[in-house]
Structures are given as structure tokens and as C-alpha cells.
Design an enzyme around this catalytic site. Sequence first.
Site, PDB file in Angstrom:
ATOM      1  N   ASP A  89       4.194   1.847   0.108  1.00  0.00           N
ATOM      2  CA  ASP A  89       5.071   1.736  -0.973  1.00  0.00           C
ATOM      3  C   ASP A  89       4.646   2.050  -2.226  1.00  0.00           C
ATOM      4  O   ASP A  89       5.215   2.985  -2.843  1.00  0.00           O
ATOM      5  CB  ASP A  89       5.597   0.116  -1.177  1.00  0.00           C
ATOM      6  CG  ASP A  89       6.217  -0.317   0.011  1.00  0.00           C
ATOM      7  OD1 ASP A  89       5.522  -0.389   1.010  1.00  0.00           O
ATOM      8  OD2 ASP A  89       7.664  -0.373  -0.038  1.00  0.00           O
TER       9      ASP A  89
ATOM     10  N   ASP B  13       7.385  -1.699  11.241  1.00  0.00           N
ATOM     11  CA  ASP B  13       6.845  -2.773  11.475  1.00  0.00           C
ATOM     12  C   ASP B  13       7.298  -3.441  13.321  1.00  0.00           C
ATOM     13  O   ASP B  13       6.249  -3.817  13.744  1.00  0.00           O
ATOM     14  CB  ASP B  13       7.517  -3.994  10.697  1.00  0.00           C
ATOM     15  CG  ASP B  13       6.794  -3.887   9.265  1.00  0.00           C
ATOM     16  OD1 ASP B  13       5.628  -2.814   9.186  1.00  0.00           O
ATOM     17  OD2 ASP B  13       7.172  -4.659   8.502  1.00  0.00           O
TER      18      ASP B  13
ATOM     19  N   ASN C 139       0.757  -1.190  -0.029  1.00  0.00           N
ATOM     20  CA  ASN C 139      -0.189  -0.109  -0.052  1.00  0.00           C
ATOM     21  C   ASN C 139       0.874   1.221   0.018  1.00  0.00           C
ATOM     22  O   ASN C 139       0.722   2.068  -1.123  1.00  0.00           O
ATOM     23  CB  ASN C 139      -0.904  -0.184   1.320  1.00  0.00           C
ATOM     24  CG  ASN C 139      -2.017   1.086   1.414  1.00  0.00           C
ATOM     25  OD1 ASN C 139      -1.547   2.259   1.070  1.00  0.00           O
ATOM     26  ND2 ASN C 139      -3.093   0.868   2.091  1.00  0.00           N
TER      27      ASN C 139
ATOM     28  N   GLU D 198      16.897  -0.650   1.314  1.00  0.00           N
ATOM     29  CA  GLU D 198      15.668  -0.221   1.878  1.00  0.00           C
ATOM     30  C   GLU D 198      15.537   0.799   3.129  1.00  0.00           C
ATOM     31  O   GLU D 198      14.835   1.595   3.194  1.00  0.00           O
ATOM     32  CB  GLU D 198      14.925  -1.568   2.551  1.00  0.00           C
ATOM     33  CG  GLU D 198      13.814  -1.650   3.188  1.00  0.00           C
ATOM     34  CD  GLU D 198      13.183  -2.789   3.794  1.00  0.00           C
ATOM     35  OE1 GLU D 198      13.989  -3.894   3.680  1.00  0.00           O
ATOM     36  OE2 GLU D 198      12.094  -2.847   4.538  1.00  0.00           O
TER      37      GLU D 198
HETATM   38  C1  DGY Z   1       6.532  -7.956   6.394  1.00  0.00           C
HETATM   39  O1  DGY Z   1       7.560  -7.495   6.854  1.00  0.00           O
HETATM   40  O2  DGY Z   1       6.462  -8.881   5.968  1.00  0.00           O
HETATM   41  C2  DGY Z   1       5.232  -7.090   6.298  1.00  0.00           C
HETATM   42  O3  DGY Z   1       4.169  -7.717   5.664  1.00  0.00           O
HETATM   43  C3  DGY Z   1       5.523  -5.789   6.172  1.00  0.00           C
HETATM   44  O4  DGY Z   1       4.374  -4.836   5.612  1.00  0.00           O
END
Ligand code: DGY
Length: 422
Positions: free
Chosen positions: A38, A164, A36, A394
Site C-alpha cells: 500500500d 488475500d 508494505n 478499496e
Molecule cells: C488483513 O486482511 O488483515 C491482512 O492483513 C491484509 O494484509
Amino acid sequence: MSRNPQLDEAARAILRRNDRGGYTVPTQGLYPFQWNWDSAFVALGFATFDRDRAWAELETLVDAQWDDGMIPHIVFHQNDDGYFPGPTVWATGKTPPTSGITQPPVLASVVRQLWQQEGADPAHPRLRPLFDACLKSHRWFHAFRDPLGNGLVLVTHNWETGRDNSSEWDEALARVDTSEVGPYQRRDTGHVDAAMRPQSHEYDRYVAILQFGRKAGWNHRTIAEQGPFRMLDVGMSMELLRANRDLLVIAEAIGDERVADELRDRIALSETGMDWLWNEEVGAWCSRDATTGQSSGLVTNASFLAFYARVGRAEQRARLIEALERMTRSATYLLPSLEPGSRAYDHRRYWRGPVWLVVSYMVAQGLAEQGHADWAARIREDSAKLIEVSGFYESFSPETGEGTGGAEFSWTAAMWLAWCGR
Ligand code: DGY
């Protein structure tokens, strides 16, 4: 003006290589589907050399919007066994298959930019469907994710925040019961160094929260009220406030007064509500646990989105600038995702230190708009240097500049083209 034509070409090549036709994978291997937020940032990169492709990226994303308005965090356009948890684990029953959670609402802010770059014509043929999709998604947040009625955003999975495994979530995650999780096989650590990824005891919790949603039939009312993870996220709260402001500009231009009024009310609510996240002790806005009421007390890159969201009193903003100043003493490159020296700070591990250029970009944009051109320039310069030193990773260590996470990353390439490489 380009800063380095060779890097421009390399960035465009990454976007073309990661383009799967209408959507772009964040990076090959690690993230093989459409994500999304990204996609929203990727569109800014495409917009520098292929306008049609930029709009298409957003249109493909909103094609997967749920009937209730949620724009999912992943759209699984095709099968790929190299990723866990895939569509059969989420089991949302959607076509195309999607995950069952959302991600930062930055779409409206990007739509506004693309539209303004093309002259801000209220009758722009690609504007209306995206405006409608953003409005529907924002209404979903207000209906399902505002339990205190103060315009902040409740997240029900740490993956929704995009940050995350930020240590902001550690205490809430520690309460998640993992006894029923069962065996599963991670795929992420087969693509990148495990020392940079979340640890397995953390991953078990991510899976347990997912399983709760799945058992609840992805009923977001139940999940928001009874789910095992309920955080008021400073990042998404700031991003949604900003997105409402950007959507308001479009609503006014197209003359939709009823929607404009609705958005003004929402903006006023969030502006006042944001105080609930203010932590006087650390002098920053911090995420807060909706279940226990406890503030994370951690200064993260998301705290600085206050400038982007245009919130806070002069003395609050001054304290935030002090925090930025503090960061420069230990970080060679701004803007670390977690203040160095904080508990769990790790300059190489996901969201516990590394620099993420998309957050830096939003923060710098806010700083520039709010009269801090010097800080905005510093963040932009550091971001460009990170790419020049290490490539399109990243994320990057704020100490050494080393690339962390996936390589040849789409949104890093996009940030070079749209922002720091110009
Ligand atoms: C992951 O790290 O796989 C999560 O889905 C990130 O959005």
C-alpha cells in the site's frame, strides 16, 4: 491534464487524512497501520503534489526492514485494538513491531519512478538507501523464497500475496489443520460488510498459518520448507521480476556493475522459470502449489502481470489477450480479480471478482509498454469510471461498479492522482 479537479482534491484530502506522519494507513478503521505494498502505491499519489512526503513514505517502510532483508507486510507504529491480528499475536519481537511475513515487492519499481520523475540523477540524495534496501529485500526473496531455484516466488501465507483470499489458494488452504487455533476475535467484519470479507473457516486457516510461523520463531528457512501453506504465486513472481528489471536500471545508472550482473542473472532465471506457471489448458500463467505441484488453473488479474514483467512468447501473450477479451463479455468494468464464471467467482467478495486498481495499474502499464495501447486505455478508462461512479473504495464490483471493502482508500486515491484521473 486533470480529468476532474474536484476528484483530484478529494483524492489529496484522503491521503492527507490517512497520513499518520511519515506513513499512511490504507483506510481508517479496517487497516490502521502501515502496509508494505500500500505504501509503495501511496507514494506515487503523494508524488503528484508533495515530493518529500512521497519519499518519506518509502523511507518509513524500509526503516522496519528486518536484518535478514525481509520488508514486513505490516508495521505496527502504534497500538490499535480495532485490528486483529495485532503485534502481540504476531510476536516477532521487532522494533517497531511488525508482522512476520512480507508482501508484493513493488518498492523498487516505485523508487525507480520517483527517481526518474526527478531527472534520474545517479547522485540523487534519497536514492542510495532505498536502492540498498530493495536489493537486500530482493536477495532475501532469492535466498529464502526460491525453493525450485528457478526465480519464482514462494509465499508462505496467503496474506503475503496481497490477493488475500483469491480462490487460487483454496485447495492449499483446505489442507491447513485448524484444530489448534483456539478462540480469537476478528475485527475486520466490524468495519465492513462481512459478505465482502473472507469467511470464518478461511480466517481460521489464516490464523493457523500465522501460528505456525510464530511457533517456528519466524525462522523463514523452517517456514518455507515445512510450513502449511507453500504456493508459487504468479503475482509476486511477476512483480519481483519487474522489480529486478527496475532495480537494474538504477544499478546501471549508479555504475554498480557487480550488482547489475547479479540482477541480470536473476532476471534471466525468472524469465525461463516463469514457464513453470504457464497453464496450457487455460492459456495463462497461474499460481501453482509448491507442495503438490498442482496449477490453480484460474485466470486472475495477476495472470496479466506477464506484460508488466515482460515474459512469454508471442503465442502465450496472444492467449492472454484472448482471456482479456473474454472478460469484457461478462464484466462491465475491467479488470476483475478473477475471471467471471470461474469456481468461487463472486463480484463482491475480496479477490474473487472485485477490481483492484493497483493491479489494474500495473497490468495497464505493462500492456502499454508491450504494444497494447488500446487495452491499456480501456483498463484505465474503466478504472477512472469506477471512481467517478462510486468514490475511492478499496475495490469495486466489475459488474455494477459498486464500491466494495473499505471506503476512502489511500491507494485508490493515489491511483487516481498518479494514473487514471490524469
Ligand atoms: C488483513 O486482511 O488483515 C491482512 O492483513 C491484509 O494484509
